[in-house]
Enzyme design. Structure first.
Site, PDB file in Angstrom:
ATOM      1  N   ASP A   1      64.571  24.420  25.131  1.00 32.46           N
ATOM      2  CA  ASP A   1      64.263  23.384  24.148  1.00 32.46           C
ATOM      3  C   ASP A   1      64.939  23.794  22.840  1.00 32.46           C
ATOM      4  OD1 ASP A   1      62.974  21.138  22.890  1.00 32.46           O
ATOM      5  OD2 ASP A   1      61.445  22.481  22.083  1.00 32.46           O
ATOM      6  N   SER A   2      64.915  22.902  21.856  1.00 30.11           N
ATOM      7  CA  SER A   2      65.462  23.251  20.544  1.00 30.11           C
ATOM      8  C   SER A   2      64.620  24.332  19.872  1.00 30.11           C
ATOM      9  CB  SER A   2      65.478  22.001  19.663  1.00 30.11           C
ATOM     10  OG  SER A   2      64.162  21.494  19.543  1.00 30.11           O
TER      11      SER A   2
ATOM     12  N   TYR B   1      67.014  19.209  17.095  1.00 27.39           N
ATOM     13  CA  TYR B   1      68.058  18.493  17.817  1.00 27.39           C
ATOM     14  C   TYR B   1      67.932  16.982  17.542  1.00 27.39           C
ATOM     15  CZ  TYR B   1      69.321  22.418  21.024  1.00 27.39           C
ATOM     16  OH  TYR B   1      69.765  23.583  21.581  1.00 27.39           O
ATOM     17  N   GLY B   2      66.725  16.562  17.255  1.00 31.46           N
ATOM     18  CA  GLY B   2      66.415  15.128  17.227  1.00 31.46           C
ATOM     19  C   GLY B   2      67.138  14.317  16.171  1.00 31.46           C
TER      20      GLY B   2
ATOM     21  N   CYS C   1      63.299  19.392  26.788  1.00 31.22           N
ATOM     22  CA  CYS C   1      63.581  18.730  25.516  1.00 31.22           C
ATOM     23  C   CYS C   1      63.995  17.310  25.847  1.00 31.22           C
ATOM     24  CB  CYS C   1      64.719  19.474  24.809  1.00 31.22           C
ATOM     25  SG  CYS C   1      65.318  18.631  23.335  1.00 31.22           S
TER      26      CYS C   1
ATOM     27  N   GLU D   1      56.190  22.814  14.326  1.00 30.53           N
ATOM     28  CA  GLU D   1      56.807  24.149  14.213  1.00 30.53           C
ATOM     29  C   GLU D   1      56.141  24.974  13.102  1.00 30.53           C
ATOM     30  OE1 GLU D   1      59.916  25.733  15.591  1.00 30.53           O
ATOM     31  OE2 GLU D   1      59.855  24.327  17.266  1.00 30.53           O
TER      32      GLU D   1
ATOM     33  N   CYS E   1      58.459  13.620  23.070  1.00 30.36           N
ATOM     34  CA  CYS E   1      59.092  14.820  22.511  1.00 30.36           C
ATOM     35  C   CYS E   1      58.161  15.962  22.875  1.00 30.36           C
ATOM     36  CB  CYS E   1      59.219  14.693  20.995  1.00 30.36           C
ATOM     37  SG  CYS E   1      59.698  16.237  20.186  1.00 30.36           S
TER      38      CYS E   1
ATOM     39  N   HIS F   1      57.467  18.596  21.499  1.00 26.67           N
ATOM     40  CA  HIS F   1      56.692  19.173  20.393  1.00 26.67           C
ATOM     41  C   HIS F   1      55.369  18.413  20.183  1.00 26.67           C
ATOM     42  CE1 HIS F   1      60.367  21.301  19.251  1.00 26.67           C
ATOM     43  NE2 HIS F   1      59.639  21.984  18.377  1.00 26.67           N
TER      44      HIS F   1
END
Ligand code: DGL
Length: 269
Positions: free
Chosen positions: A10-11, A42-43, A73, A153, A185, A187
Site C-alpha cells: 500500500d502507499s 498515492y490518491g 491499495c 496516518e 480506500c 485507510h
C-alpha cells in the site's frame, strides 16, 4: 515455494487493514508488507505516477520471493492491476476493488451504492466499472475524501476533527440515500467508527478486507500454495521512510503490536 510469504503493499499503513483480515483468515501464512511511506499519498497523484510506484513496490516484494501479491491499495488497484499482472506473471495478483465491488453488491444487490475513496480511485471510476460489470443497472455514487488518509496516518481516527471532516464529505452524499457505503480506500476502515457515526444506522458500511482475504484463500487453495509448515509464521515489514512511526501508528491499523525489529527501511528507486 509454499513457505514463501504473501506480499502485500500500500502507499502507507492502510493496507495493514487488509493484512489484519488476511492474518485472521490465514493464521498459518507468512506475510511481507510494504508501505511506500516516503511517497504517500498515492490518491492525489496521476495514474501514470501511481502505476510506476506500484510496479516498483511490487518489484521489491518479488525480489524477496513471494508466492502471491495482494494490492492492498484501491488507488493502485484502480490504475495498475493489468500492468502488475503483466510485469510479474505468472505470480497471482489480487486487488481490492474486485472484492470490494462484490462485497458492496452482497450488502446492497439493488443499490444505490455510495463509494468513498481517494481522488485517484474516483477519477479512475474503477468501482463504478467493477460494480456495473455484475449489475449494470445499480446506481453508484462517488465521493473523494482526501483528508481521511492523513487523518488515519496521524492516528486521528475519532474526536471532533475527524467527525467534522466526515460530515463535510458525507452529508451531501448520504442525502441521496445510498443503502451501502463502500470504504473504497484501505485507510478508511481505521476511521470506521467515525464514518459509521456520521452515516447513521440506515446505511451498511462495506469494507473489502474480508472479501479480499477470502479471494486470497481461494487462490492459494487452487494453486496448491498453502504453507504446510505448522510452526508460527514470521511477518516482516518494509517501509520507504520513518520506520519508527510505522511501528507506532501501524498498530491502529493492524490491531496488534508491530515489533520495530521486524521493519526494514528500503529504497525503491
Ligand atoms: N490506502 C490507499 C487506497 O486504498 C491510498 C491512500 C493514499 O495513498 O492516498 O487507495
Amino acid at each position: 515455494m509454499n513457505d514463501a510469504a504473501i506480499g502485500i503493499f500500500d502507499s502507507g499503513m492502510g493496507g495493514l487493514t487488509v493484512m489484519r483480515a488476511l492474518m485472521a483468515l490465514l493464521p498459518n501464512e507468512r506475510f511481507l508488507y510494504l508501505g511506500d511511506t516516503a511517497r504517500l499519498p498515492y490518491g492525489t497523484k496521476s495514474a501514470d505516477t501511481v502505476a510506476r510506484y506500484a510496479v516498483q513496490a511490487a518489484g521489491a516484494l518479488v525480489k524477496r520471493r513471494i508466492k502471491l501479491l495482494v494490492v492492498a491499495c484501491n488507488t493502485a488497484s484502480g490504475v495498475a492491476l493489468p500492468a502488475l499482472q503483466e510485469e510479474f506473471a505468472p505470480l497471482p495478483v489480487i486487488d481490492v476493488i474486485g472484492p470490494g465491488a462484490e462485497a458492496a453488491l452482497a450488502a446492497s444487490p439493488k443499490g444505490p451504492i455510495a463509494v468513498i475513496a481517494t481522488e485517484g480511485t474516483v477519477k479512475a471510476g474503477a468501482y463504478v466499472r467493477a460494480i456495473h460489470a455484475h449489475a449494470p443497472d445499480v446506481e453508484v455514487m462517488q465521493q473523494a475524501c482526501p483528508l481521511f488518509v492523513p487523518l488515519a496516518e496521524e492516528g486521528l481516527i475519532d474526536g471532533v476533527i475527524a467527525e467534522l471532516v466526515a460530515h463535510r464529505y458525507l452529508d451531501e452524499l448520504l442525502a441521496r440515500k445510498p443503502h451501502a457505503l463502500v470504504l473504497g480506500c484501505t485507510h478508511y476502515p481505521a476511521l470506521k467508527g467515525t464514518i459509521g457515526k456520521a452515516a447513521g444506522l440506515d446505511v451498511t458500511l462495506v469494507d473489502s478486507a474480508e472479501t479480499t482475504a477470502a479471494r486470497v484463500d481461494k487462490a492459494l487453495g487452487e494453486r496448491n500454495l498453502r504453507r504446510g509448515d505448522a510452526s508460527a509464521p514470521d511477518h516482516r515489514f518494509l517501509v520507504t521512510d520513518a520506520p519508527e512511526r510505522f511501528a507506532r501508528v501501524g498498530e491502529i491499523f493492524l490491531g496488534r503490536k508491530i515489533e520495530p525489529d521486524a521493519i526494514e527501511l528500503v529504497d525503491l528507486q
